[in-house]
Design an enzyme around this catalytic site. Sequence first.
Site, PDB file in Angstrom:
ATOM      1  N   ASN A 212       0.845  -1.205   0.000  1.00  0.00           N
ATOM      2  CA  ASN A 212       0.000   0.000   0.000  1.00  0.00           C
ATOM      3  C   ASN A 212       0.875   1.249   0.000  1.00  0.00           C
ATOM      4  O   ASN A 212       2.101   1.163   0.017  1.00  0.00           O
ATOM      5  CB  ASN A 212      -0.958  -0.024   1.202  1.00  0.00           C
ATOM      6  CG  ASN A 212      -0.187  -0.102   2.504  1.00  0.00           C
ATOM      7  OD1 ASN A 212       0.574   0.779   2.840  1.00  0.00           O
ATOM      8  ND2 ASN A 212      -0.363  -1.213   3.228  1.00  0.00           N
ATOM      9  N   ASP A 280      -3.848  -6.275   5.059  1.00  0.00           N
ATOM     10  CA  ASP A 280      -4.803  -7.132   5.761  1.00  0.00           C
ATOM     11  C   ASP A 280      -4.741  -8.570   5.263  1.00  0.00           C
ATOM     12  O   ASP A 280      -5.044  -9.497   5.997  1.00  0.00           O
ATOM     13  CB  ASP A 280      -6.220  -6.582   5.585  1.00  0.00           C
ATOM     14  CG  ASP A 280      -6.404  -5.295   6.373  1.00  0.00           C
ATOM     15  OD1 ASP A 280      -5.899  -5.235   7.508  1.00  0.00           O
ATOM     16  OD2 ASP A 280      -7.017  -4.345   5.845  1.00  0.00           O
ATOM     17  N   PRO A 307      -2.156 -11.809  10.408  1.00  0.00           N
ATOM     18  CA  PRO A 307      -2.417 -11.619  11.842  1.00  0.00           C
ATOM     19  C   PRO A 307      -2.599 -10.135  12.134  1.00  0.00           C
ATOM     20  O   PRO A 307      -1.996  -9.289  11.468  1.00  0.00           O
ATOM     21  CB  PRO A 307      -1.137 -12.141  12.508  1.00  0.00           C
ATOM     22  CG  PRO A 307      -0.087 -12.080  11.457  1.00  0.00           C
ATOM     23  CD  PRO A 307      -0.794 -12.280  10.150  1.00  0.00           C
ATOM     24  N   ASP A 308      -3.444  -9.819  13.083  1.00  0.00           N
ATOM     25  CA  ASP A 308      -3.586  -8.422  13.522  1.00  0.00           C
ATOM     26  C   ASP A 308      -2.541  -8.187  14.606  1.00  0.00           C
ATOM     27  O   ASP A 308      -2.656  -8.699  15.730  1.00  0.00           O
ATOM     28  CB  ASP A 308      -5.003  -8.167  14.048  1.00  0.00           C
ATOM     29  CG  ASP A 308      -5.241  -6.685  14.267  1.00  0.00           C
ATOM     30  OD1 ASP A 308      -4.364  -6.016  14.858  1.00  0.00           O
ATOM     31  OD2 ASP A 308      -6.302  -6.183  13.832  1.00  0.00           O
ATOM     32  N   ILE A 309      -1.517  -7.420  14.251  1.00  0.00           N
ATOM     33  CA  ILE A 309      -0.364  -7.260  15.147  1.00  0.00           C
ATOM     34  C   ILE A 309      -0.776  -6.504  16.413  1.00  0.00           C
ATOM     35  O   ILE A 309      -0.479  -6.925  17.534  1.00  0.00           O
ATOM     36  CB  ILE A 309       0.776  -6.520  14.406  1.00  0.00           C
ATOM     37  CG1 ILE A 309       1.145  -7.315  13.154  1.00  0.00           C
ATOM     38  CG2 ILE A 309       1.984  -6.324  15.304  1.00  0.00           C
ATOM     39  CD1 ILE A 309       2.007  -6.569  12.171  1.00  0.00           C
ATOM     40  N   PHE A 326      -3.440   3.279  15.321  1.00  0.00           N
ATOM     41  CA  PHE A 326      -3.833   4.330  14.395  1.00  0.00           C
ATOM     42  C   PHE A 326      -4.986   3.791  13.568  1.00  0.00           C
ATOM     43  O   PHE A 326      -5.037   2.590  13.295  1.00  0.00           O
ATOM     44  CB  PHE A 326      -2.661   4.724  13.479  1.00  0.00           C
ATOM     45  CG  PHE A 326      -1.827   5.835  14.055  1.00  0.00           C
ATOM     46  CD1 PHE A 326      -1.068   5.632  15.191  1.00  0.00           C
ATOM     47  CD2 PHE A 326      -1.805   7.096  13.453  1.00  0.00           C
ATOM     48  CE1 PHE A 326      -0.306   6.655  15.735  1.00  0.00           C
ATOM     49  CE2 PHE A 326      -1.055   8.127  13.994  1.00  0.00           C
ATOM     50  CZ  PHE A 326      -0.294   7.916  15.127  1.00  0.00           C
ATOM     51  N   LYS A 340     -12.661   0.197  16.619  1.00  0.00           N
ATOM     52  CA  LYS A 340     -11.332  -0.437  16.620  1.00  0.00           C
ATOM     53  C   LYS A 340     -10.720  -0.429  18.023  1.00  0.00           C
ATOM     54  O   LYS A 340     -10.017  -1.365  18.406  1.00  0.00           O
ATOM     55  CB  LYS A 340     -10.398   0.266  15.634  1.00  0.00           C
ATOM     56  CG  LYS A 340     -10.638  -0.196  14.210  1.00  0.00           C
ATOM     57  CD  LYS A 340      -9.753   0.458  13.183  1.00  0.00           C
ATOM     58  CE  LYS A 340     -10.274   0.081  11.788  1.00  0.00           C
ATOM     59  NZ  LYS A 340      -9.700   0.895  10.739  1.00  0.00           N
TER      60      LYS A 340
HETATM   61  N1  CTP Z   1      -3.014  -3.221  12.451  1.00  0.00           N
HETATM   62  C1  CTP Z   1      -2.147  -4.229  12.810  1.00  0.00           C
HETATM   63  N2  CTP Z   1      -2.171  -5.414  12.143  1.00  0.00           N
HETATM   64  C2  CTP Z   1      -3.030  -5.620  11.129  1.00  0.00           C
HETATM   65  C3  CTP Z   1      -3.927  -4.580  10.738  1.00  0.00           C
HETATM   66  C4  CTP Z   1      -3.880  -3.391  11.428  1.00  0.00           C
HETATM   67  O1  CTP Z   1      -1.358  -4.033  13.719  1.00  0.00           O
HETATM   68  N3  CTP Z   1      -3.028  -6.778  10.507  1.00  0.00           N
HETATM   69  C5  CTP Z   1      -3.020  -1.973  13.212  1.00  0.00           C
HETATM   70  C6  CTP Z   1      -2.532  -0.755  12.453  1.00  0.00           C
HETATM   71  O2  CTP Z   1      -1.128  -0.579  12.615  1.00  0.00           O
HETATM   72  C7  CTP Z   1      -3.325   0.355  13.104  1.00  0.00           C
HETATM   73  C8  CTP Z   1      -4.629  -0.302  13.499  1.00  0.00           C
HETATM   74  O3  CTP Z   1      -4.355  -1.693  13.535  1.00  0.00           O
HETATM   75  O4  CTP Z   1      -2.721   0.801  14.300  1.00  0.00           O
HETATM   76  C9  CTP Z   1      -5.771  -0.056  12.576  1.00  0.00           C
HETATM   77  O5  CTP Z   1      -5.399  -0.279  11.251  1.00  0.00           O
HETATM   78  P1  CTP Z   1      -6.448  -0.132  10.063  1.00  0.00           P
HETATM   79  O6  CTP Z   1      -5.788  -0.517   8.787  1.00  0.00           O
HETATM   80  O7  CTP Z   1      -7.110   1.206  10.155  1.00  0.00           O
HETATM   81  O8  CTP Z   1      -7.528  -1.188  10.510  1.00  0.00           O
HETATM   82  P2  CTP Z   1      -7.858  -2.633  10.072  1.00  0.00           P
HETATM   83  O9  CTP Z   1      -7.849  -3.494  11.284  1.00  0.00           O
HETATM   84  O10 CTP Z   1      -6.976  -3.085   8.959  1.00  0.00           O
HETATM   85  O11 CTP Z   1      -9.366  -2.475   9.620  1.00  0.00           O
HETATM   86  P3  CTP Z   1      -9.990  -1.994   8.235  1.00  0.00           P
HETATM   87  O12 CTP Z   1      -8.896  -2.116   7.189  1.00  0.00           O
HETATM   88  O13 CTP Z   1     -11.109  -2.932   8.043  1.00  0.00           O
HETATM   89  O14 CTP Z   1     -10.417  -0.570   8.461  1.00  0.00           O
END
Ligand code: CTP
Length: 407
Positions: A212, A280, A307-309, A326, A340
Amino acid sequence: MTSLAGKSVLLIVGGGIAAYKVHELVRLLKTRGAGVRIILTKAAEQFVTPLSLASLSGERVYTSLFSLTDEVEMGHIQLSRAADLLVVAPATADLMAKMANGLADDLASTALLATDKPVLIAPAMNVRMWRHPATQRNVDILRRDGINIVGPNDGEMACGEFGPGRMAEPGEIVSSIIAMLTPRAQPLVGKKVVITAGPTREPIDPVRYISNHSSGKQGYALARAAMELGAETILISGPVSLPIPPGVQMMPVETAREMLETCESEMPADIAIFTAAVADWRVAVDSPEKLKKAGGAPPSLTLTENPDILATISRSANRPQIVVGFAAETEHVTEHAAQKLKSKGCDLIIANDVSKETGVFGGDRNTVHLVSATGVEDWPSMSKDEVAGKLMERLAHMLAPQHKVPK
Ligand code: CTP
């Protein structure tokens, strides 16, 4: 009003249309009690006169390196030694190029090379000159040399074009001067701050990937701010082309899974801030060989979730005391951020509108909203550096023992 009494500023004025703003700058500095000595470059003399600046500063204005009286009364070395801080405003592309390369062919550049004092520059130039790779290279070098930079701001330019290149306003320059001359408390000494930044890159095959537009600027600015407050600062960064802030420990990663692994290996920490724009999804099985067209239908890629870190660290046994996320949104910014905050289990979400017209992605400015369990706080539009400084101060305050972190 913070006093600058007893402080001495050597102001170096470059030759640009923004030089007219230095009258106000000198006035503001004098109002705060600072002593101001001024050097004009030859080009600056085309825009402002030594006489007007001498009347404002109450001191003689220096112009020539080879003036014998100057050398007898106050040589160029002495000029920069006697100052607490050197300020270059406007810093033209030419003056910045000289500084980055150590050239010393006039009084201004010689004083800048001869100094061991902190230096602040306020760049001002045409937007194309600012964006030119040569100028950006010089900016990187100057940052790495420890030069502080204020601005440039976005806006309409004297030449009729629009974009970054306008010199910071005199009030902003004075705020930076105050920040540099007033000894700062270092509330994060002995604390560890982990920051993720930039995009992640998810391979499709050995030559292609999903990623991205994240520039990493906000995360790098936060790392710089954390360092300035004395923290041990770990910056876990996806691929970006930004200079590493001095003193920061940068750990380069590519994929979301590597970013998570590196974060986990850096725990425990006191504060973790997740600015990275993590992809994602990744391709479920990336091809070990380059995918070929081979005349058939385009390949279909099966994606799987990364994974969502932030959520993982936030729920781990090693959870830092303060976890900040963020939220990059294009609509219903604070509502999505509040969701979130809950779903990811963090203490604070910094929400920002990244829809195209805001120019946040890749830009230097940011308008953020702090979303916590106690409500939403809207911050005005600021540079990403200012957001970083203000946010780190806030987090340092939240860490302080008397403050209870809202859950
Ligand atoms: N984040 C993360 N790991 C992921 C996705 C997001 O750590 N796999 C963290 C980002 O660094 C940020 C926060 O989650 O601090 C929100 O990221 P964002 O991209 O806005 O949210 P998403 O969870 O990806 O949700 P969406 O794309 O559906 O808005």
